[in-house]
Design a protein around this motif. Structure first.
Motif, PDB file in Angstrom:
ATOM      1  N   PRO A 118      30.149 118.910   0.647  1.00  0.00           N
ATOM      2  CA  PRO A 118      31.034 119.042  -0.511  1.00  0.00           C
ATOM      3  C   PRO A 118      32.448 119.510  -0.179  1.00  0.00           C
ATOM      4  CG  PRO A 118      29.388 120.806  -0.474  1.00  0.00           C
ATOM      5  CD  PRO A 118      28.987 119.820   0.570  1.00  0.00           C
ATOM      6  N   ALA A 119      32.645 120.139   0.958  1.00  0.00           N
ATOM      7  CA  ALA A 119      33.991 120.601   1.309  1.00  0.00           C
ATOM      8  C   ALA A 119      34.932 119.453   1.630  1.00  0.00           C
ATOM      9  CB  ALA A 119      33.932 121.565   2.497  1.00  0.00           C
ATOM     10  N   ALA A 120      34.394 118.265   1.892  1.00  0.00           N
ATOM     11  CA  ALA A 120      35.201 117.074   2.206  1.00  0.00           C
ATOM     12  C   ALA A 120      36.188 117.352   3.336  1.00  0.00           C
ATOM     13  CB  ALA A 120      35.943 116.580   0.949  1.00  0.00           C
ATOM     14  N   ASP A 121      35.722 118.066   4.345  1.00  0.00           N
ATOM     15  CA  ASP A 121      36.607 118.440   5.455  1.00  0.00           C
ATOM     16  C   ASP A 121      36.228 117.765   6.768  1.00  0.00           C
ATOM     17  OD1 ASP A 121      34.213 119.795   5.803  1.00  0.00           O
ATOM     18  OD2 ASP A 121      35.124 121.756   6.166  1.00  0.00           O
ATOM     19  N   ILE A 122      35.330 116.765   6.706  1.00  0.00           N
ATOM     20  CA  ILE A 122      34.934 116.000   7.895  1.00  0.00           C
ATOM     21  C   ILE A 122      35.504 114.596   7.755  1.00  0.00           C
ATOM     22  CG2 ILE A 122      32.994 115.070   9.213  1.00  0.00           C
ATOM     23  CD1 ILE A 122      31.323 117.435   8.142  1.00  0.00           C
ATOM     24  N   PRO A 123      36.188 114.074   8.778  1.00  0.00           N
ATOM     25  CA  PRO A 123      36.736 112.712   8.675  1.00  0.00           C
ATOM     26  C   PRO A 123      35.632 111.690   8.411  1.00  0.00           C
ATOM     27  CG  PRO A 123      37.680 113.871  10.559  1.00  0.00           C
ATOM     28  CD  PRO A 123      36.562 114.723  10.049  1.00  0.00           C
ATOM     29  N   VAL A 124      35.934 110.740   7.530  1.00  0.00           N
ATOM     30  CA  VAL A 124      34.960 109.713   7.138  1.00  0.00           C
ATOM     31  C   VAL A 124      35.599 108.340   7.287  1.00  0.00           C
ATOM     32  CG1 VAL A 124      33.503 108.794   5.297  1.00  0.00           C
ATOM     33  CG2 VAL A 124      33.860 111.272   5.471  1.00  0.00           C
ATOM     34  N   LEU A 125      34.844 107.428   7.872  1.00  0.00           N
ATOM     35  CA  LEU A 125      35.249 106.025   7.956  1.00  0.00           C
ATOM     36  C   LEU A 125      34.125 105.176   7.394  1.00  0.00           C
ATOM     37  CD1 LEU A 125      37.246 103.810   9.054  1.00  0.00           C
ATOM     38  CD2 LEU A 125      35.811 103.774  11.115  1.00  0.00           C
ATOM     39  N   GLN A 126      34.468 104.259   6.494  1.00  0.00           N
ATOM     40  CA  GLN A 126      33.479 103.303   5.997  1.00  0.00           C
ATOM     41  C   GLN A 126      33.745 101.947   6.628  1.00  0.00           C
ATOM     42  OE1 GLN A 126      32.976 103.146   1.739  1.00  0.00           O
ATOM     43  NE2 GLN A 126      31.574 101.409   1.829  1.00  0.00           N
ATOM     44  N   VAL A 127      32.658 101.293   7.042  1.00  0.00           N
ATOM     45  CA  VAL A 127      32.762  99.935   7.570  1.00  0.00           C
ATOM     46  C   VAL A 127      31.904  99.024   6.711  1.00  0.00           C
ATOM     47  CG1 VAL A 127      33.164 100.777   9.914  1.00  0.00           C
ATOM     48  CG2 VAL A 127      30.857 100.126   9.235  1.00  0.00           C
ATOM     49  N   SER A 128      32.287  97.761   6.656  1.00  0.00           N
ATOM     50  CA  SER A 128      31.560  96.813   5.822  1.00  0.00           C
ATOM     51  C   SER A 128      30.336  96.263   6.535  1.00  0.00           C
ATOM     52  CB  SER A 128      32.478  95.656   5.428  1.00  0.00           C
ATOM     53  OG  SER A 128      32.713  94.804   6.546  1.00  0.00           O
ATOM     54  N   MET A 129      29.442  95.676   5.747  1.00  0.00           N
ATOM     55  CA  MET A 129      28.372  94.860   6.307  1.00  0.00           C
ATOM     56  C   MET A 129      28.857  93.413   6.318  1.00  0.00           C
ATOM     57  SD  MET A 129      24.724  96.275   4.843  1.00  0.00           S
ATOM     58  CE  MET A 129      25.096  95.935   3.121  1.00  0.00           C
ATOM     59  N   PRO A 130      28.999  92.800   7.489  1.00  0.00           N
ATOM     60  CA  PRO A 130      29.476  91.422   7.530  1.00  0.00           C
ATOM     61  C   PRO A 130      28.379  90.398   7.273  1.00  0.00           C
ATOM     62  CG  PRO A 130      29.152  92.228   9.751  1.00  0.00           C
ATOM     63  CD  PRO A 130      28.869  93.388   8.827  1.00  0.00           C
ATOM     64  N   THR A 131      27.148  90.853   7.163  1.00  0.00           N
ATOM     65  CA  THR A 131      25.999  89.973   6.972  1.00  0.00           C
ATOM     66  C   THR A 131      24.875  90.809   6.392  1.00  0.00           C
ATOM     67  OG1 THR A 131      24.368  88.576   8.110  1.00  0.00           O
ATOM     68  CG2 THR A 131      25.224  90.439   9.334  1.00  0.00           C
ATOM     69  N   LEU A 132      23.882  90.145   5.801  1.00  0.00           N
ATOM     70  CA  LEU A 132      22.673  90.836   5.387  1.00  0.00           C
ATOM     71  C   LEU A 132      21.498  90.514   6.306  1.00  0.00           C
ATOM     72  CD1 LEU A 132      22.847  90.496   1.475  1.00  0.00           C
ATOM     73  CD2 LEU A 132      23.541  92.435   2.914  1.00  0.00           C
ATOM     74  N   ASP A 133      21.750  89.806   7.384  1.00  0.00           N
ATOM     75  CA  ASP A 133      20.692  89.445   8.326  1.00  0.00           C
ATOM     76  C   ASP A 133      20.232  90.689   9.086  1.00  0.00           C
ATOM     77  OD1 ASP A 133      19.189  87.341   9.954  1.00  0.00           O
ATOM     78  OD2 ASP A 133      20.263  88.471  11.493  1.00  0.00           O
ATOM     79  N   PRO A 134      18.960  91.090   8.968  1.00  0.00           N
ATOM     80  CA  PRO A 134      18.513  92.333   9.597  1.00  0.00           C
ATOM     81  C   PRO A 134      18.747  92.386  11.100  1.00  0.00           C
ATOM     82  CG  PRO A 134      16.884  91.610   8.000  1.00  0.00           C
ATOM     83  CD  PRO A 134      17.881  90.483   8.143  1.00  0.00           C
TER      84      PRO A 134
END
Length: 258
Positions: A118-134
């Motif tokens: 909850p402190a939101a003090d850790i760097p965060v990066l979101q990456v996309s899913m380029p496929t749904l193939d497991p």
């Protein structure tokens, strides 16, 4: 660092009397990450995309909820160094990586993070899913696995069962298809039967009903790949279910590897 797959809930998760505490208790057992890499069911983009590397507004990718859910903020630092590491690990001939610098964290990313960090003090990066193939997602996870040695917490964020027909289940409670898939998935994870998990649509009871579209189970395979400890892909950290049970008829099973 461990690698996680979690069921992320919807914005009203914050009002649940149990689940936020379960997520908070889970994060309290983890080493403090140097950064967090999020793969959410709610961002599909090809080629694979990196989100904002500086703090930008959240993506409120839901409709019809009370206004208070659109007032939530999570102003975590961006993670440009992590983004550069991801580019180096994933970029190869025929597998480009793109940047979408104005893409903020969607609810699959920030809803659980609000409860866990909850402190939101850790760097965060979101990456996309380029496929749904497991299988392809599992390979992406394998290539990201070295980040764990740098203290990066890799999180696949989905929902262990995800068919909104559960919300209309007569009489409430847990639909049989959700319970059956959850039990099957638990046993497959405990037995480390990755082949049967990869073919979950055909091998799981009610697989196609538990996941009429597979984007909420797909992040599990990034986590499984990242959990593979051996370079030849034959050894995988043992996973354990940290959270189980159901929320509005959907399985909220969440798993930690390592």
């Amino acid at each position: 660092m461990p690698a996680l797959y979690l069921s992320h809930g919807a914005p009203p998760l914050a009002d649940d009397p149990v689940w936020p505490g379960e997520l908070a208790a889970w994060s309290a057992t983890l080493p403090r990450p140097t950064a967090i890499l999020m793969v959410s069911a709610h961002w599909e983009e090809a080629p694979l995309a990196l989100g904002a590397t500086e703090t930008v507004p959240l993506v409120y990718d839901f409709w019809g909820f009370p206004e208070r859910y659109y007032q939530v903020r999570y102003e975590a630092p961006g993670a440009p160094a992590l983004a550069e590491s991801v580019r180096k690990l994933l970029r190869a001939p025929g597998t480009p990586v793109q940047d979408i610098p104005d893409h903020g964290l969607d609810h699959g990313a920030y809803v659980p993070l609000v409860e866990m960090f909850p402190a939101a003090d850790i760097p965060v990066l979101q990456v996309s899913m380029p496929t749904l193939d497991p299988a392809r997602l599992m390979e992406i996870g394998r290539r990201l696995a070295p980040l764990r040695d740098e203290g990066v917490l890799i999180v696949g964020s989905g929902f262990f069962t995800h068919n909104l027909a559960a919300l209309r289940h007569p009489g409430g409670g847990v639909p049989s298809w959700s319970a059956e898939f959850d039990d099957w998935g638990r046993r497959a994870l405990e037995s480390r039967d990755w082949d049967v998990l990869l073919d979950f649509l055909n091998k799981a009871p009610a697989g196609r009903y538990a996941h009429p579209r597979t984007e909420h189970f797909a992040p599990l395979f990034v986590t499984l790949g990242a959990a593979q400890a051996a370079g030849d892909g034959t050894d995988t950290d043992t996973g354990r279910s940290v959270i189980d049970g159901f929320w509005m008829g959907l399985a909220k099973r969440s798993v930690q590897f390592g």
